[in-house]
Design a protein around this motif. Structure first.
Motif, mmCIF file in Angstrom:
data_model
loop_
_atom_site.group_PDB
_atom_site.id
_atom_site.type_symbol
_atom_site.label_atom_id
_atom_site.label_comp_id
_atom_site.label_asym_id
_atom_site.label_seq_id
_atom_site.Cartn_x
_atom_site.Cartn_y
_atom_site.Cartn_z
ATOM 1 N N GLU A 1 -7.827 -5.950 -3.458
ATOM 2 C CA GLU A 1 -8.269 -4.611 -3.035
ATOM 3 C C GLU A 1 -7.183 -3.573 -3.288
ATOM 4 O OE1 GLU A 1 -9.523 -4.915 0.985
ATOM 5 O OE2 GLU A 1 -11.233 -6.218 0.549
ATOM 6 N N GLU B 1 0.827 -1.214 0.000
ATOM 7 C CA GLU B 1 0.000 0.000 0.000
ATOM 8 C C GLU B 1 0.856 1.256 0.000
ATOM 9 O OE1 GLU B 1 -2.128 -3.001 2.761
ATOM 10 O OE2 GLU B 1 -0.106 -2.519 2.106
ATOM 11 N N ARG C 1 -15.630 -10.285 -3.314
ATOM 12 C CA ARG C 1 -14.938 -9.080 -2.846
ATOM 13 C C ARG C 1 -13.995 -8.505 -3.893
ATOM 14 N NH1 ARG C 1 -12.038 -9.905 2.705
ATOM 15 N NH2 ARG C 1 -11.767 -7.674 2.374
ATOM 16 N N SER C 2 -13.921 -9.145 -5.042
ATOM 17 C CA SER C 2 -12.922 -8.758 -6.041
ATOM 18 C C SER C 2 -13.270 -7.481 -6.789
ATOM 19 C CB SER C 2 -12.747 -9.901 -7.046
ATOM 20 O OG SER C 2 -13.952 -10.097 -7.780
ATOM 21 N N GLY C 3 -14.564 -7.139 -6.823
ATOM 22 C CA GLY C 3 -14.963 -5.961 -7.583
ATOM 23 C C GLY C 3 -15.217 -6.254 -9.042
ATOM 24 N N GLN D 1 -6.960 -2.903 -7.072
ATOM 25 C CA GLN D 1 -8.036 -2.047 -7.564
ATOM 26 C C GLN D 1 -7.684 -0.573 -7.390
ATOM 27 O OE1 GLN D 1 -11.464 -3.422 -5.437
ATOM 28 N NE2 GLN D 1 -11.453 -5.421 -6.430
ATOM 29 N N ARG D 2 -7.018 -0.261 -6.272
ATOM 30 C CA ARG D 2 -6.594 1.126 -6.060
ATOM 31 C C ARG D 2 -5.465 1.501 -7.011
ATOM 32 N NH1 ARG D 2 -7.189 -0.317 -0.517
ATOM 33 N NH2 ARG D 2 -4.939 -0.407 -0.197
#
Length: 297
Positions: free
Chosen positions: A123, A95, A184-186, A126-127
């Protein structure tokens, strides 16, 4: 005269060797040859020196190799520990790397993720898709597509196995975990996500049926029912959770969560009192919640 003295010397030496080296006839033979060929001088050779002076000269070859290997292993482990310690110091949280690092570091981090199992970093990826560096964004999209492909293949395979034998606990457990990751993967639109949630509910209920002590399945099922707006089912599952695992703080916390969602202050207080009166040793999280609700929040 010489031969008499020599004969006495040999006899006494052989007798002494026999007494000192009884364990091995090969050892006795070798030392006997030495003192016969080299009278007097033979006793001064290293083969007759005491062990405290030269160490264990009778150490077997296998023992010697084993000892050397162990010493080498210890040194090698020490080196590996130093390397691992240095690697730990060099590690940058993914991150942080995507937020504060330069473009070169960001790209390297994303390439490393591509080499691993990108499913574990969905997650974060995705960002990273919206990162201002185009190459970083490209790597993130590539990792997400690869993760999506793997999840879809796994779901297809597990769906077939689940249909053929819904009592296989390993299949049920794996199917639930992959569904959880996929939702939860989007990757899914609202309609497809709803469809998978109902599939997930079916799998979780089967898991609970097969293993009545699986806390994760109970918690997921309670949260899923709340997400679906099935509050009566959520309360029913939370109570089943408490009945199955009365010594688990998670069961009471799940029940409290249900009553919070349906705004039932009285029943929330009852669940809180049940937790406070139980013999459970509470974790820091549970203690925080108990104190919060006990203060009348």
């Amino acid at each position: 005269m010489f031969w008499i003295i020599y004969g006495i010397y040999v006899l006494l030496s052989l007798l002494l060797i026999y007494v000192l080296y009884r364990k091995s006839w090969q050892d006795r033979l070798m030392k006997g040859i030495v003192i016969v060929v080299l009278p007097g001088v033979g006793w001064l050779l290293p083969t007759f020196w005491p062990k405290w002076l030269i160490g264990d000269s009778n150490e077997d070859f296998e023992d010697f190799v084993t000892r050397q290997a162990e010493e080498h292993k210890v040194k090698r482990i020490g080196i590996y520990q130093q390397i691992e310690r240095q690697q730990e110091l060099d590690v940058i949280p993914i991150e942080d790397a995507l937020v504060v690092s330069e473009n070169k570091t960001r790209r390297k981090v994303l390439i490393d993720v591509l080499k691993q199992d990108a499913v574990n970093y969905l997650e974060i990826l995705q960002r990273a898709v919206s990162n201002e560096d185009k190459e970083t964004s490209y790597y993130a999209v590539s990792a997400i597509m690869e993760a999506k492909r793997k999840l879809q293949l796994a779901l297809q395979d597990l769906a077939v196995k689940f249909e053929s034998d819904p009592t296989d606990q390993l299949v049920v457990k794996t199917y639930a975990e992959v569904l959880h990751a996929y939702m939860r993967s989007g990757f899914l639109d609202d309609r497809t996500l709803l469809k998978y949630r109902y599939t997930y509910r079916t799998v979780l209920l089967k898991w609970i049926e097969l293993d009545k002590c699986c806390e994760w399945a109970y918690q997921e099922c309670v949260n899923l029912e709340l997400t679906l707006g099935s509050f009566a089912e959520a309360e029913k599952m939370a109570r089943l959770y408490v009945d199955a695992l009365p010594d688990s703080e998670g069961a009471y916390l799940s029940l409290m969560k249900v009553y919070y969602e349906i705004r039932s202050v009285q029943r929330l207080q009852q669940a809180l009192d049940s937790l406070k009166n139980s013999p459970i040793k509470l974790s820091n999280q549970a203690l925080t919640m108990v104190r919060f609700w006990s203060e009348g929040a």
